[in-house]
Design a protein around this motif. Structure first.
Motif, PDB file in Angstrom:
ATOM      1  N   TYR A 150      39.529  21.286  36.807  1.00 56.01           N
ATOM      2  CA  TYR A 150      41.079  21.343  37.202  1.00 56.01           C
ATOM      3  C   TYR A 150      42.034  21.340  35.983  1.00 56.01           C
ATOM      4  O   TYR A 150      43.271  21.456  36.373  1.00 56.01           O
ATOM      5  CB  TYR A 150      41.385  20.158  37.971  1.00 56.01           C
ATOM      6  N   GLN A 151      41.461  21.104  34.864  1.00 56.23           N
ATOM      7  CA  GLN A 151      42.441  21.478  33.706  1.00 56.23           C
ATOM      8  C   GLN A 151      42.471  22.960  33.412  1.00 56.23           C
ATOM      9  O   GLN A 151      43.588  23.472  33.192  1.00 56.23           O
ATOM     10  CB  GLN A 151      41.908  20.669  32.579  1.00 56.23           C
ATOM     11  N   SER A 152      41.352  23.574  33.617  1.00 49.91           N
ATOM     12  CA  SER A 152      41.314  25.099  33.205  1.00 49.91           C
ATOM     13  C   SER A 152      41.619  25.958  34.215  1.00 49.91           C
ATOM     14  O   SER A 152      42.536  27.104  34.014  1.00 49.91           O
ATOM     15  CB  SER A 152      39.785  25.362  32.725  1.00 49.91           C
ATOM     16  N   LEU A 153      41.644  25.301  35.789  1.00 47.77           N
ATOM     17  CA  LEU A 153      41.733  26.377  36.839  1.00 47.77           C
ATOM     18  C   LEU A 153      43.216  26.946  36.660  1.00 47.77           C
ATOM     19  O   LEU A 153      43.288  28.165  36.987  1.00 47.77           O
ATOM     20  CB  LEU A 153      41.359  25.438  38.100  1.00 47.77           C
ATOM     21  N   PRO A 154      44.182  26.108  36.616  1.00 45.94           N
ATOM     22  CA  PRO A 154      45.738  26.440  36.641  1.00 45.94           C
ATOM     23  C   PRO A 154      45.714  27.869  35.513  1.00 45.94           C
ATOM     24  O   PRO A 154      46.444  28.768  35.779  1.00 45.94           O
ATOM     25  CB  PRO A 154      46.480  25.540  36.243  1.00 45.94           C
ATOM     26  N   LEU A 155      45.047  27.502  34.257  1.00 45.22           N
ATOM     27  CA  LEU A 155      45.208  28.182  33.321  1.00 45.22           C
ATOM     28  C   LEU A 155      44.692  29.850  33.762  1.00 45.22           C
ATOM     29  O   LEU A 155      45.331  30.948  33.368  1.00 45.22           O
ATOM     30  CB  LEU A 155      44.703  27.897  32.036  1.00 45.22           C
ATOM     31  N   GLU A 156      43.528  29.657  34.460  1.00 41.22           N
ATOM     32  CA  GLU A 156      42.806  30.939  34.823  1.00 41.22           C
ATOM     33  C   GLU A 156      43.570  31.591  35.960  1.00 41.22           C
ATOM     34  O   GLU A 156      43.723  32.907  35.966  1.00 41.22           O
ATOM     35  CB  GLU A 156      41.379  30.391  35.260  1.00 41.22           C
ATOM     36  N   LEU A 157      44.264  30.751  36.648  1.00 42.38           N
ATOM     37  CA  LEU A 157      45.120  31.490  37.753  1.00 42.38           C
ATOM     38  C   LEU A 157      46.497  32.067  37.517  1.00 42.38           C
ATOM     39  O   LEU A 157      47.188  32.376  38.344  1.00 42.38           O
ATOM     40  CB  LEU A 157      45.177  30.593  39.041  1.00 42.38           C
ATOM     41  N   GLY A 158      47.064  31.561  36.207  1.00 42.82           N
ATOM     42  CA  GLY A 158      48.366  32.041  35.758  1.00 42.82           C
ATOM     43  C   GLY A 158      49.462  30.873  35.942  1.00 42.82           C
ATOM     44  O   GLY A 158      50.690  31.430  36.221  1.00 42.82           O
ATOM     45  N   LEU A 159      49.147  29.672  36.014  1.00 41.57           N
ATOM     46  CA  LEU A 159      49.915  28.695  36.528  1.00 41.57           C
ATOM     47  C   LEU A 159      50.356  28.041  35.387  1.00 41.57           C
ATOM     48  O   LEU A 159      49.856  27.858  33.992  1.00 41.57           O
ATOM     49  CB  LEU A 159      49.274  27.685  37.463  1.00 41.57           C
TER      50      LEU A 159
END
Length: 266
Positions: free
Chosen positions: A208-217
């Motif tokens: 959940y630290q990396s997911l937003p980065l991967e999705l452009g947030l």
């Protein structure tokens, strides 16, 4: 006619939940919860989500994940029904969020899966209320006009890390970790049934630290207009007013705890 039948086959008709969030005044959000708010039906039509901007799709998808996670770990009203819906939701959402944000925009099967996941998470937290992620996210939305899903996304990994220091919360996170499709695919060896609870929870937090980065947030409070010197104390004060939500958290959140969480998220 055949096209109309195909369109109808993609539509799910289901029941929903019993609360509404209202903005009261300029800088405050409050929840209204009552059985009279329950709709008779809700229609889940993935075609209606195709034109949704990717960032909105990403933020609302993570928001639904927060609903599932917080319902599963809700301290006061956690129950078998809410647990079942939360687990189904988290699996569907995690398996499909990348597909609908970074993949084929017309993947209606994935979009319907996201809608179902959102619905199941909604049913879960209608029966086992959300907690500290939402409590700390509310002031970010109301004072800095950050969309609700993004506010939750900003706080999620930091609240997970805080809660995981509680043995009961850590055990529940370890139960949820194997359901996260992206976590399994990216860290299969650490997410296996033989891995320790600590490994599973650490991987879940990292996911959940990396997911937003991967999705452009955005991933830091400073990126959404929060000033560390002037605004952190405001957020702390406002978050501690969320007495409808904070008691549901698996670990007690004190004022200093809230401050540290915001500082870590900054």
């Amino acid at each position: 006619q055949q096209q109309q039948q195909q369109q109808q086959s993609r539509v799910e008709v289901v029941v929903l939940l019993n609360n509404s969030i209202l903005t009261t005044g300029e800088n405050e959000k409050k929840g209204v919860v009552d059985p009279v708010l329950l709709p008779d039906w809700a229609i889940l039509d993935p075609v209606l989500t195709v034109s949704l901007p990717p960032k909105v799709t990403a933020a609302t998808g993570i928001d639904a994940m927060v609903h599932a996670i917080e319902a599963y770990t809700s301290r006061l009203k956690k129950n078998e029904v809410s647990d079942g819906f939360a687990k189904m939701a988290l699996r569907l959402l995690s398996e499909n969020i990348h597909k609908v944000v970074t993949g084929d925009n017309g993947d209606l099967e994935a979009r319907l899966a996201m809608l179902k996941g959102s619905l199941y998470a909604g049913i879960a937290f209608a029966n086992a209320p959300v907690a500290a992620v939402h409590a700390l996210a509310y002031p970010i939305g109301s004072h800095f006009h950050v969309p609700h899903g993004l506010s939750n996304s900003l706080m999620l990994p930091h609240v997970l890390k805080f809660n995981a220091k509680d043995p009961a919360a850590k055990a529940m996170y370890a139960e949820l970790a194997p359901l996260i499709g992206g976590l399994l695919s990216n860290s299969s060896s650490s997410s296996s049934s033989s891995s320790s609870s600590s490994e599973k929870v650490e991987n879940m937090i990292a996911y959940y630290q990396s997911l937003p980065l991967e999705l452009g947030l955005e991933t830091q409070l400073r990126q959404v207009g929060v000033n560390q010197d002037d605004d952190i104390e405001l957020l702390v004060t406002e978050a501690m007013k969320q007495t409808r939500l904070l008691p549901n958290n698996p670990r007690q959140v004190l004022l200093d705890d809230a401050r540290r969480i915001y500082e870590e998220a900054y």
